[in-house]
Write an enzyme that holds these catalytic residues in place. Structure first.
Site, PDB file in Angstrom:
ATOM      1  N   LYS A 113      47.492  42.370  50.294  1.00  0.00           N
ATOM      2  CA  LYS A 113      46.751  41.113  50.132  1.00  0.00           C
ATOM      3  C   LYS A 113      46.461  40.566  51.520  1.00  0.00           C
ATOM      4  O   LYS A 113      47.205  40.819  52.468  1.00  0.00           O
ATOM      5  CB  LYS A 113      47.594  40.092  49.360  1.00  0.00           C
ATOM      6  CG  LYS A 113      46.777  39.047  48.636  1.00  0.00           C
ATOM      7  CD  LYS A 113      46.226  39.618  47.351  1.00  0.00           C
ATOM      8  CE  LYS A 113      45.590  38.606  46.455  1.00  0.00           C
ATOM      9  NZ  LYS A 113      45.450  39.157  45.097  1.00  0.00           N
TER      10      LYS A 113
HETATM   11  N1  GLU Z   1      42.100  39.609  44.027  1.00  0.00           N
HETATM   12  C1  GLU Z   1      42.098  40.342  42.804  1.00  0.00           C
HETATM   13  C2  GLU Z   1      43.505  40.462  42.250  1.00  0.00           C
HETATM   14  O1  GLU Z   1      44.348  39.656  42.529  1.00  0.00           O
HETATM   15  C3  GLU Z   1      41.342  41.656  42.903  1.00  0.00           C
HETATM   16  C4  GLU Z   1      41.907  42.674  43.838  1.00  0.00           C
HETATM   17  C5  GLU Z   1      41.024  43.882  44.020  1.00  0.00           C
HETATM   18  O2  GLU Z   1      40.021  44.016  43.345  1.00  0.00           O
HETATM   19  O3  GLU Z   1      41.380  44.681  44.877  1.00  0.00           O
HETATM   20  O4  GLU Z   1      43.803  41.324  41.458  1.00  0.00           O
END
Ligand code: GLU
Length: 424
Positions: A113
């Site tokens: 993240k």
């Molecule tokens: N931010 C989204 C999540 O928390 C998508 C992550 C992604 O598509 O890599 O799952």
């Protein structure tokens, strides 16, 4: 017993919460000590300072992070958050949840993240572009189609992903669309990605309502958060025939027992930016909205909004976690003891987003693009499989649904680490 020697780098309420969830799951599957801490703690992180020239000629330095929790099961994967309350500990917790999520739904990814401490609404379009490009520039050596693949999260969107992809491509000297997902269609984005998380949440809600023998058309829904995920969930559930009786964003909520006109709310937000003063119902506070009577309650904003304070007062039958980490450990315990609320845990509930991100990455790597119908059909098939696996695990071991989902995700990561061995 765990013997990790770790610093307080990530220490925060939300990181401790993710660790507590991990510990409970690791205990439940008797994860051996030798593999436990390796599976639990983030692999590495990068913290960067991002100077941005402002409209008035001054320079503001923003702080940004990327935490790669696990790379043992594939390139790490997860969004980038732009929010004023971002902390390194929060990003680490979110990275950890990405690991369990990609693993649970069977994607060939690890978890990561990113985040920048900024309120994107305070920036002009060109300041936002500079910040996004600067962030990616700092990440060039840290991310990549086979290393770590970012995507949108709270406060970021397609346009930002496009700028980041362009910045990375300029550095490597060729077009590299697979470095980020959630891009505009014109830059290699996938059909269906924008609505994927919300469409997935709605699909699972409908499935669980069927399990509870509640007709969708009789279900009332409250959604906290009207960003990409909340609004797309509302659109999809509205289409399935459910009645959306409450919505909210950070400016407050709207309550209307007769049903909110979702199209009207979307148009309002497109022009006004927030739901403030939207006349589709009566105004209600975010806190009160969560405690309204409804069939389905959907937190679709930030972490830790369902707490030991409001958990005893919830009046829903189904709690669908569209946000990551919306329920604290203490609230979880209370809800489990109550026994009258079914939870669709975050790692399952909102996995539609990363599933379609995976499809986007595959399409980029093969330069072969799919139709929207193909994307949605494959998305729903993967969600069905994950749901069945979670419910089978729940029944087999008499776990809560969250514990079932987490143990499945964690076990796969631990198995991969075990099989790969420990490089001396
Ligand atoms: N931010 C989204 C999540 O928390 C998508 C992550 C992604 O598509 O890599 O799952």
């Amino acid at each position: 017993m765990s013997k990790a020697i770790v610093s307080s780098l990530y220490d925060s309420d939300v990181f401790r919460m993710a660790c507590r969830q991990f510990d409970q799951a690791a205990d439940a599957i008797n994860l051996p000590d030798a593999i436990r801490d390796r599976t639990k703690y983030p692999r590495r992180c990068l913290a960067v300072s991002l100077p941005v020239k402002r409209r008035d000629g001054s320079v503001t330095v923003f702080e940004g992070y990327r935490v790669q929790h696990n790379l043992s099961t594939g390139p790490s994967k997860g969004g980038i958050r732009f929010h004023q309350d971002v902390t390194l500990g929060e990003v680490a917790a979110l990275a950890m949840w990405m690991s369990w999520k990609t693993s649970l739904v069977g994607l060939p990814y690890g978890g990561a993240k990113g985040g920048v401490i900024v309120n994107p609404n305070d920036l002009s379009e060109s300041e936002l572009e500079h910040l996004s490009r600067r962030y990616m520039q700092e990440m060039v050596g840290f991310v990549g189609p086979q290393t770590d693949v970012p995507a949108p999260d709270v406060g970021t969107n397609e346009k930002i992903m496009g700028w980041m992809m362009d910045t990375y491509s300029n550095h490597v000297g060729h077009l590299a669309p697979a470095v980020v997902t959630g891009k505009p269609i014109s830059l290699g984005g996938s059909q269906g990605r924008r609505e994927a998380t919300g469409a997935g949440v709605a699909y699972l809600v409908v499935k669980y309502l069927a399990d509870l023998k509640i007709p969708v058309k009789k279900a009332t829904v409250v959604i906290q958060g009207f960003g990409n995920v909340g609004s797309e969930t509302a659109v999809a559930l509205d289409r399935y025939g459910a009645k959306i009786v409450g919505i909210s964003d950070y400016t407050g909520g709207i309550w209307n027992p007769k049903g909110i006109d979702i199209k009207k709310a979307l148009t309002y937000v497109r022009y006004q930016k927030t739901l403030r003063d939207f006349d589709g119902g009566e105004a209600i506070s975010n806190e009160a909205l969560l405690e309204q009577k409804c069939t389905v309650l959907i937190p679709a904003a930030l972490e830790r909004v369902i707490t030991d304070q409001n958990a005893p007062k919830l009046k829903c039958r189904l709690l669908a976690e569209a946000a990551n980490g919306p329920t604290t450990n203490a609230a979880d315990k209370i809800i489990e003891a109550r026994g009258d609320i079914e939870i669709i845990p975050d790692v399952l509930c909102n996995s539609g987003g990363v599933i379609v991100s995976y499809f986007e990455w595959l399409q980029n790597l093969s330069s072969f693009y799919w139709s929207r119908d193909e994307v949605l059909e494959k998305l729903f098939a993967m969600l069905d499989k994950a749901k069945d696996a979670v419910d089978a695990q729940k029944a087999k071991f008499k776990f809560s649904r969250r514990l079932a989902a987490l143990t499945l995700g964690i076990q796969r990561v631990a198995d991969a680490k075990q099989s790969r061995g420990l490089f001396p």
